[in-house]
Write an enzyme that holds these catalytic residues in place. Structure first.
Site, PDB file in Angstrom:
ATOM      1  N   GLY A  12       0.830  -1.207   0.000  1.00 21.35           N
ATOM      2  CA  GLY A  12       0.000   0.000   0.000  1.00 21.35           C
ATOM      3  C   GLY A  12       0.855   1.244   0.000  1.00 21.35           C
ATOM      4  O   GLY A  12       0.487   2.293   0.542  1.00 21.35           O
ATOM      5  N   TYR A 141     -15.112  -4.833   7.385  1.00 16.93           N
ATOM      6  CA  TYR A 141     -13.762  -4.283   7.486  1.00 16.93           C
ATOM      7  C   TYR A 141     -13.204  -4.477   8.888  1.00 16.93           C
ATOM      8  O   TYR A 141     -12.047  -4.884   9.069  1.00 16.93           O
ATOM      9  CB  TYR A 141     -13.804  -2.793   7.136  1.00 16.93           C
ATOM     10  CG  TYR A 141     -12.473  -2.085   7.222  1.00 16.93           C
ATOM     11  CD1 TYR A 141     -11.541  -2.175   6.199  1.00 16.93           C
ATOM     12  CD2 TYR A 141     -12.146  -1.297   8.336  1.00 16.93           C
ATOM     13  CE1 TYR A 141     -10.321  -1.512   6.272  1.00 16.93           C
ATOM     14  CE2 TYR A 141     -10.941  -0.637   8.418  1.00 16.93           C
ATOM     15  CZ  TYR A 141     -10.034  -0.750   7.380  1.00 16.93           C
ATOM     16  OH  TYR A 141      -8.826  -0.091   7.470  1.00 16.93           O
ATOM     17  N   THR A 169      -5.808   6.454  14.894  1.00 12.74           N
ATOM     18  CA  THR A 169      -7.135   7.052  14.813  1.00 12.74           C
ATOM     19  C   THR A 169      -7.303   7.618  13.399  1.00 12.74           C
ATOM     20  O   THR A 169      -6.557   7.247  12.500  1.00 12.74           O
ATOM     21  CB  THR A 169      -7.297   8.136  15.900  1.00 12.74           C
ATOM     22  OG1 THR A 169      -6.119   8.952  15.926  1.00 12.74           O
ATOM     23  CG2 THR A 169      -7.481   7.495  17.260  1.00 12.74           C
ATOM     24  N   ASN A 170      -8.254   8.502  13.163  1.00 11.66           N
ATOM     25  CA  ASN A 170      -8.568   8.957  11.798  1.00 11.66           C
ATOM     26  C   ASN A 170      -7.383   9.680  11.160  1.00 11.66           C
ATOM     27  O   ASN A 170      -7.010  10.768  11.607  1.00 11.66           O
ATOM     28  CB  ASN A 170      -9.777   9.893  11.830  1.00 11.66           C
ATOM     29  CG  ASN A 170     -11.033   9.172  12.263  1.00 11.66           C
ATOM     30  OD1 ASN A 170     -11.089   8.577  13.341  1.00 11.66           O
ATOM     31  ND2 ASN A 170     -12.051   9.204  11.430  1.00 11.66           N
ATOM     32  N   VAL A 171      -6.805   9.075  10.132  1.00 16.46           N
ATOM     33  CA  VAL A 171      -5.616   9.616   9.481  1.00 16.46           C
ATOM     34  C   VAL A 171      -6.039  10.554   8.352  1.00 16.46           C
ATOM     35  O   VAL A 171      -6.994  10.274   7.623  1.00 16.46           O
ATOM     36  CB  VAL A 171      -4.739   8.491   8.888  1.00 16.46           C
ATOM     37  CG1 VAL A 171      -3.384   9.049   8.458  1.00 16.46           C
ATOM     38  CG2 VAL A 171      -4.569   7.350   9.875  1.00 16.46           C
ATOM     39  N   HIS A 184     -13.030   9.190   3.354  1.00 17.93           N
ATOM     40  CA  HIS A 184     -13.295   9.441   4.768  1.00 17.93           C
ATOM     41  C   HIS A 184     -13.749  10.880   4.979  1.00 17.93           C
ATOM     42  O   HIS A 184     -13.696  11.701   4.073  1.00 17.93           O
ATOM     43  CB  HIS A 184     -12.048   9.120   5.589  1.00 17.93           C
ATOM     44  CG  HIS A 184     -11.765   7.659   5.689  1.00 17.93           C
ATOM     45  ND1 HIS A 184     -10.717   7.050   5.040  1.00 17.93           N
ATOM     46  CD2 HIS A 184     -12.414   6.670   6.358  1.00 17.93           C
ATOM     47  CE1 HIS A 184     -10.724   5.749   5.299  1.00 17.93           C
ATOM     48  NE2 HIS A 184     -11.742   5.494   6.092  1.00 17.93           N
ATOM     49  N   ASP A 275     -24.939   9.557  10.965  1.00 20.67           N
ATOM     50  CA  ASP A 275     -23.753  10.042  11.667  1.00 20.67           C
ATOM     51  C   ASP A 275     -22.701   8.951  11.842  1.00 20.67           C
ATOM     52  O   ASP A 275     -21.544   9.237  12.125  1.00 20.67           O
ATOM     53  CB  ASP A 275     -24.139  10.548  13.063  1.00 20.67           C
ATOM     54  CG  ASP A 275     -24.522  12.015  13.069  1.00 20.67           C
ATOM     55  OD1 ASP A 275     -24.064  12.752  12.184  1.00 20.67           O
ATOM     56  OD2 ASP A 275     -25.290  12.416  13.967  1.00 20.67           O
TER      57      ASP A 275
END
Length: 319
Positions: A12, A141, A169-171, A184, A275
């Site tokens: 990746g 996932y 966490t959210n990258v 995202h 949400d």
């Protein structure tokens, strides 16, 4: 001249985190005894065991950072849970088993905070991964990613291999997936703000704007990946995240993007859209025990840099 003793294969390698690692290494954080090899789906189909095995035979890595995955935002996950499960299970099993068969010394895989139980106490930590079902919106996932932890423990117990995983966490950052439908939340909002600014219309944010998230800048995460690869020796995963105090709401994130892109229009929240999970606050206490002095890029500064990159690379970034 220093001899190369580590050949580090990054699956990746052309995605968000792979590009960030490549930049951090190129900017001076690589070491003289390391050779870095970044591969993408063009180099091998990792859902194929034979192609994955051939990739490992070709590059003969001593270390692997495993980032390759089928990924997507909330609405893509809701539509395709089975596809996310099957594709990621194949990729992960092929990569880990090829690494084992070819004698790789260490593998660091990338998990996600969505693997944690939906019904849980906060903050979540590394001991709570398997305590209950994940959120129903992305169970395919989430379960596939959880199984990496199960396999890592198996390779450690049965074959004494140093296979571990990190849980960011959210990258977000340069080279993200800025697709509005499938990306995202943060890159999707950046693209939406760009379009709203171009057309002079209001910015429509899906959902109420109330859910809260911890966002980590991809370049910060890349630096932490190098530390994990070189120094972290536990099989148990480690959460890589800003602190609980740095959690922001989706509304606050949208406002930060609007400010960074000098958008002066109205923000509208489409409450007919889901949400998703309200919060998934993660503890970075374990990381802080290891690296008490690590400095994260402030959220608004990282957002500003990401927006600047998106504006400069719009023709390619929007795809």
């Amino acid at each position: 001249m220093t001899e190369v003793t580590k050949r580090i294969l990054v699956t990746g390698g052309t995605g968000l985190v792979g590009r960030a690692i490549e930049k951090v290494v190129a900017d001076g954080e690589g070491q003289p005894d390391e050779e870095w090899i970044f591969v993408s789906s063009r180099d091998a189909d990792l859902t194929s065991s034979s192609e994955t095995k051939a990739l490992f035979e070709r590059h003969k890595p001593t270390h692997v950072i495993h980032l390759a995955a089928m990924v997507g935002g909330l609405f893509k996950n809701i539509r395709s849970n089975l596809d996310f499960w099957r594709t990621n299970i194949h990729i992960n099993d092929n990569v880990l088993h090829s690494a084992y068969e070819s004698g790789v010394q260490k593998v660091v895989s990338c998990l996600s905070t969505c693997i944690f139980p939906d019904k849980t106490t906060y903050p979540i930590d590394e001991t709570m991964i398997h305590n209950g079902p994940p959120h129903s919106s992305n169970f395919g996932y989430s379960y596939a990613k959880r199984m990496i932890d199960v396999q890592n423990r198996g390779y450690s117990e049965q074959h004494s291999r140093r296979f571990t995983a990190v849980i960011p966490t959210n990258v977000f950052g340069p080279h993200d997936n800025f697709n509005i439908e499938d990306g995202h939340v943060l890159p999707g909002l950046i693209h939406k703000v760009y379009l709203a600014k171009q057309s002079g219309s209001a910015l429509t944010v899906w959902g109420t704007g109330k859910p809260r998230r911890q966002f980590i800048y991809s370049l910060d995460l890349a630096r932490l990946f190098l530390w994990v690869l070189r120094e972290y020796d536990e099989v148990e995963p480690i959460i890589l995240s800003v602190g609980e105090e740095d959690e922001v709401s989706i509304r606050e994130a949208a406002e930060a993007i609007a400010e960074a892109m000098e958008f002066r229009g109205e923000l509208v929240f489409d409450t007919t859209k889901s949400d998703g999970q309200f919060k998934k606050t993660a503890s970075n206490a374990k990381l802080r025990r290891y690296l008490p002095g690590f400095q994260f890029t402030p959220f608004r500064k990282a957002v500003k840099e990401t927006c600047a990159w998106f504006n400069a690379n719009y023709a390619n970034a929007r795809k």
